[in-house]
Design an enzyme around this catalytic site. Structure first.
Site, PDB file in Angstrom:
ATOM      1  N   HIS A  18       0.824  -1.211   0.000  1.00  0.00           N
ATOM      2  CA  HIS A  18       0.000   0.000   0.000  1.00  0.00           C
ATOM      3  C   HIS A  18       0.860   1.263   0.000  1.00  0.00           C
ATOM      4  O   HIS A  18       2.023   1.253   0.434  1.00  0.00           O
ATOM      5  CB  HIS A  18      -0.943  -0.007   1.189  1.00  0.00           C
ATOM      6  CG  HIS A  18      -2.040  -1.011   1.050  1.00  0.00           C
ATOM      7  ND1 HIS A  18      -3.138  -1.044   1.892  1.00  0.00           N
ATOM      8  CD2 HIS A  18      -2.233  -2.022   0.162  1.00  0.00           C
ATOM      9  CE1 HIS A  18      -3.948  -2.031   1.530  1.00  0.00           C
ATOM     10  NE2 HIS A  18      -3.406  -2.643   0.479  1.00  0.00           N
ATOM     11  N   GLU A  51       0.749   4.019   1.784  1.00  0.00           N
ATOM     12  CA  GLU A  51       1.206   4.472   3.098  1.00  0.00           C
ATOM     13  C   GLU A  51       2.407   3.643   3.563  1.00  0.00           C
ATOM     14  O   GLU A  51       3.389   4.178   4.078  1.00  0.00           O
ATOM     15  CB  GLU A  51       0.080   4.358   4.142  1.00  0.00           C
ATOM     16  CG  GLU A  51      -1.167   5.125   3.790  1.00  0.00           C
ATOM     17  CD  GLU A  51      -2.209   4.313   3.016  1.00  0.00           C
ATOM     18  OE1 GLU A  51      -3.407   4.579   3.195  1.00  0.00           O
ATOM     19  OE2 GLU A  51      -1.827   3.410   2.237  1.00  0.00           O
ATOM     20  N   CYS A  99      -2.797  -0.301   7.313  1.00  0.00           N
ATOM     21  CA  CYS A  99      -2.040   0.945   7.167  1.00  0.00           C
ATOM     22  C   CYS A  99      -2.286   1.875   8.348  1.00  0.00           C
ATOM     23  O   CYS A  99      -1.371   2.577   8.795  1.00  0.00           O
ATOM     24  CB  CYS A  99      -2.379   1.636   5.849  1.00  0.00           C
ATOM     25  SG  CYS A  99      -1.676   0.773   4.416  1.00  0.00           S
ATOM     26  N   CYS A 141      -6.534   1.803   4.995  1.00  0.00           N
ATOM     27  CA  CYS A 141      -7.106   0.528   5.442  1.00  0.00           C
ATOM     28  C   CYS A 141      -6.685   0.292   6.891  1.00  0.00           C
ATOM     29  O   CYS A 141      -5.863   1.040   7.450  1.00  0.00           O
ATOM     30  CB  CYS A 141      -6.627  -0.613   4.539  1.00  0.00           C
ATOM     31  SG  CYS A 141      -4.887  -1.051   4.780  1.00  0.00           S
TER      32      CYS A 141
END
Length: 192
Positions: A70, A72, A101, A98
């Site tokens: 992801h 992040e 993260c 999410c």
């Protein structure tokens, strides 16, 4: 010309990063900032050297693409790789993080989360941010602030609308065109 606001500047950077995403399901970008300086950026994509979703499709397990790292996480990993501390930093993300993260951002010491769009905001993620004292704020990107020709385009559209007034165009047709111009220039919902 007015200077771009800091929040819009950093959010625009995140949207620019998202354009590098290799995920076909959702393009996400993240920018980590400390003291009004960008310290890292990331986008969602495959592990370095592996195949990408854009090449072979998403590898979905339990509704999640497991092929991608992801945005992040990529930004945080960039900081870790180069020894850049994240404690007390801010993060600007194109979409609400999410749950995984969220936990990573909290553990890394991020103090402020700015996100442009809601995306399956998990109630537990919201709770974790609150409990950790991480301030969350929705900051939608105003596309006009990153369009260097916006003023010219806006003036041109207004000139066209004035000329339409002089022609035999019904008010309904003009309203439809105006609504479409508003949608394109200001991200407003199309009015019918």
């Amino acid at each position: 010309m007015e200077r771009i606001a800091w929040d819009q500047y950093f959010m625009a950077q995140s949207h620019l990063l998202a354009l590098r995403s290799t995920c076909t399901r959702l393009m996400v970008g993240a920018t980590i900032v400390r003291d009004k300086r960008i310290i890292a950026g990331g986008y969602n994509g495959s592990v370095s050297g592996d195949v990408h979703c854009i090449d072979e499709g998403c590898y979905v397990i339990d509704g999640h693409c497991v092929r991608t790292v992801h945005a992040e996480a990529n930004a945080l990993l960039q900081c870790a790789k180069f020894g850049v501390p994240t404690d007390g930093a801010d993060v600007y993300v194109t979409h609400f993080p999410c749950l995984q993260c969220t936990k990573q951002l909290i553990q890394s010491g991020i103090k402020n989360l700015f996100y442009a769009e809601d995306y399956k905001n998990h109630p537990y993620a919201v709770q974790l941010f609150e409990e950790a004292g991480v301030k969350t704020q929705k900051v939608p990107l105003v596309d006009a602030v990153v369009d260097t020709k916006f003023a010219e385009k806006n003036a041109f559209v207004h000139e066209l609308m004035e000329k339409l007034d002089a022609l035999n165009v019904t008010s309904g047709e003009k309203e439809t065109m105006k609504a479409e111009a508003d949608r394109l220039f200001f991200n407003e919902e199309k009015k019918n």
